[in-house]
Every structure is written in C-alpha cells, then in structure tokens.
Design an enzyme around this catalytic site. Sequence first.
Site, PDB file in Angstrom:
ATOM      1  N   PRO A 200       0.808  -1.213   0.000  1.00  0.00           N
ATOM      2  CA  PRO A 200       0.000   0.000   0.000  1.00  0.00           C
ATOM      3  C   PRO A 200       0.836   1.255   0.000  1.00  0.00           C
ATOM      4  O   PRO A 200       1.890   1.319   0.633  1.00  0.00           O
ATOM      5  CB  PRO A 200      -0.772  -0.094   1.308  1.00  0.00           C
ATOM      6  CG  PRO A 200       0.031  -1.017   2.163  1.00  0.00           C
ATOM      7  CD  PRO A 200       1.126  -1.601   1.377  1.00  0.00           C
ATOM      8  N   GLU A 201       0.346   2.237  -0.707  1.00  0.00           N
ATOM      9  CA  GLU A 201       0.903   3.581  -0.633  1.00  0.00           C
ATOM     10  C   GLU A 201      -0.145   4.451   0.040  1.00  0.00           C
ATOM     11  O   GLU A 201      -1.144   3.950   0.546  1.00  0.00           O
ATOM     12  CB  GLU A 201       1.260   4.092  -2.036  1.00  0.00           C
ATOM     13  CG  GLU A 201       2.204   3.142  -2.765  1.00  0.00           C
ATOM     14  CD  GLU A 201       2.594   3.630  -4.152  1.00  0.00           C
ATOM     15  OE1 GLU A 201       2.714   4.849  -4.324  1.00  0.00           O
ATOM     16  OE2 GLU A 201       2.765   2.795  -5.054  1.00  0.00           O
TER      17      GLU A 201
END
Length: 272
Positions: free
Chosen positions: A2-3
């Site tokens: 995830p960013e």
Amino acid sequence: MPELPEVETLVRGLTPRLTERRINGITVLWPPTVYKQTSVYRDILSGTAIRRVFRRGKYICLVLDSGWTLSIHLRMTGKLLFQLSPELMPFLRVSLQLAEQTVYFVDVRKFGRMKLWPPGAQILPDLGPDALDTPAVRKALKQTSSSRAIKCLLLDQHVIAGIGNIYADESLFAARISPITPAFSLSSHQAARLARAIHAVLQAAIAHSGTSLKDYRTADGDSGRFQHRLQVYGRAGKPCYACGTPIERVRLQQRSCHFCPSCQRGRNRNSR
DNA sequence: AACAGCACCTGTAGGC
DNA sequence: TGCCTACAGGTGCTGT
C-alpha cells in the site's frame, strides 16, 4: 503493497469500527512484527481504548486512552482484516482482541511492523511532510540540493511521506517530468507543477479506493479501482495515452520505473 | 553525510 | 510437470 491512497482508504474504513473500542488483548504469532516485545505489548495495550485513528504517510496510527500510540506499517503484503478466511490463517502474524471483534494482521512476506510510542513522544520523527500537504511538498522539492534522480527523492520517506513506486511514476507522468531528472535541477515551475500533480494523482486514487494490483483490499474486503486509471505504471511497451509512444520501463534504485520517453523528456520543458 | 546496494520474506509467473 | 529465475505496491542497515 500500500501507498498513501490505500492506507487512507483503509483508515477511513477502520475509523468507525475502532474508535472508542476497548482492546482486551494481543496475540503475536510472528514476534519480529512487534520488534519482539510481546509481553510489553500485552501490558500496554490490554484494557485501554482506542481514542483516535489517523494516517501519516503510509503509517496507520491508533491513539490510545492511556496516551500511548500504536503505529502500524503494512509494508508490501500486510493487511488488517476483521474476518480471517482459512487460507489466510498461515499468514496471520498478530491479532488484536477488541470487545466485540478481533482485528487480524495478516502479512505473507512478514515485512509489516507495529510499534508503540509512549505518551508525549514525538511519533515517527523521521518522516517528511505528508504527500498531500502540497505547500510543504512544493517547498521540499524547491529546496533540495540533492543530485539524486527526482523519482528516488519522491520515494524517500524522510523527504516526503506517502509516495511509493506506483504513484511516483504516475505523478511524474502527470507533471511531464522525466524520472531521472536530478532533483536539484527542477525549475521552480516544475517543482510547483510536480507538487500539484502529486496531490491530484493521490486524491484521484483515494476517490477510487486505491490501486489493487494483487491483494490489496479495503477494510470491507473490496478491491480498489485506480488500477484501471494508471497511465504508465505496469504499461511497459503499451502506447502512451497522450502521444502513442510506447511506455518505457527501466531499473532505478533496484525498482521498476515506468515513463513516456516523449511526454517526459529531460529538463527545460514548458511549465504551465 | 549522503547515497547505492542489499537484506529482509514468500508467492507467483514465465521460460525452458 | 518441474525446476529455475525474476519480480512484487517498502523500508532499514551497511559500507563507501
């Protein structure tokens, strides 16, 4: 995995389900996840309620009534789930028992980490300004004297917090800046344009609940939808949507980097 | 002091 | 089918 947009989506889903909930206990199945302080974790977390949930960069933070804060980083494959399917059981690393439900931290590659910060401590002191803080991002980009490629700078969480490999590539395309441009050589206009592009790309991704390339899921178990809107990431060899030139893929800092060689030429492009 | 390179892990996809 | 290699959304340590 995830960013910033994926973590933001997750935090929005978690907040109503965690706020004001009491933690009854913690079970650690893979001690490195909590830096091997299992008993400490049990003592500090048990019996305290979650007062507030927030995001900083790619970190999820739970502020507790006791004044302690628990930070969680999912790294590549971490997930927080309210339901554990049998096939995910082997990858369960930590579970947090709440009053009426359990939060499962599932993490195939074992890179994810949780950390406790004492009351009054400055949490995550080494993180740069959040990537959505556009004035601070613009300032950081204008001020840098680094000779590193601008893409490497965007990935450095000490400089700006929250941008990862997908959104670095997408933001640089949106700003029409070559990823290998030396960071210090960006013009003032380019720095401002890049800061705006980062904001626009991240907000659009949040609006689509993030990017699910493989196994990222929201708190409700849904996929994100931004993968359908990617302009360059994962599109090597395919025609640029803007000009038709094949998207190139190169290695930069041991990671793949996607860009349009025509739209993203070196420096000295017009700024608008 | 800043930076590149590799270590940390496991699963999967593709080539032969 | 099976073996092997390359690769994956991230960070942190180490050596230069």
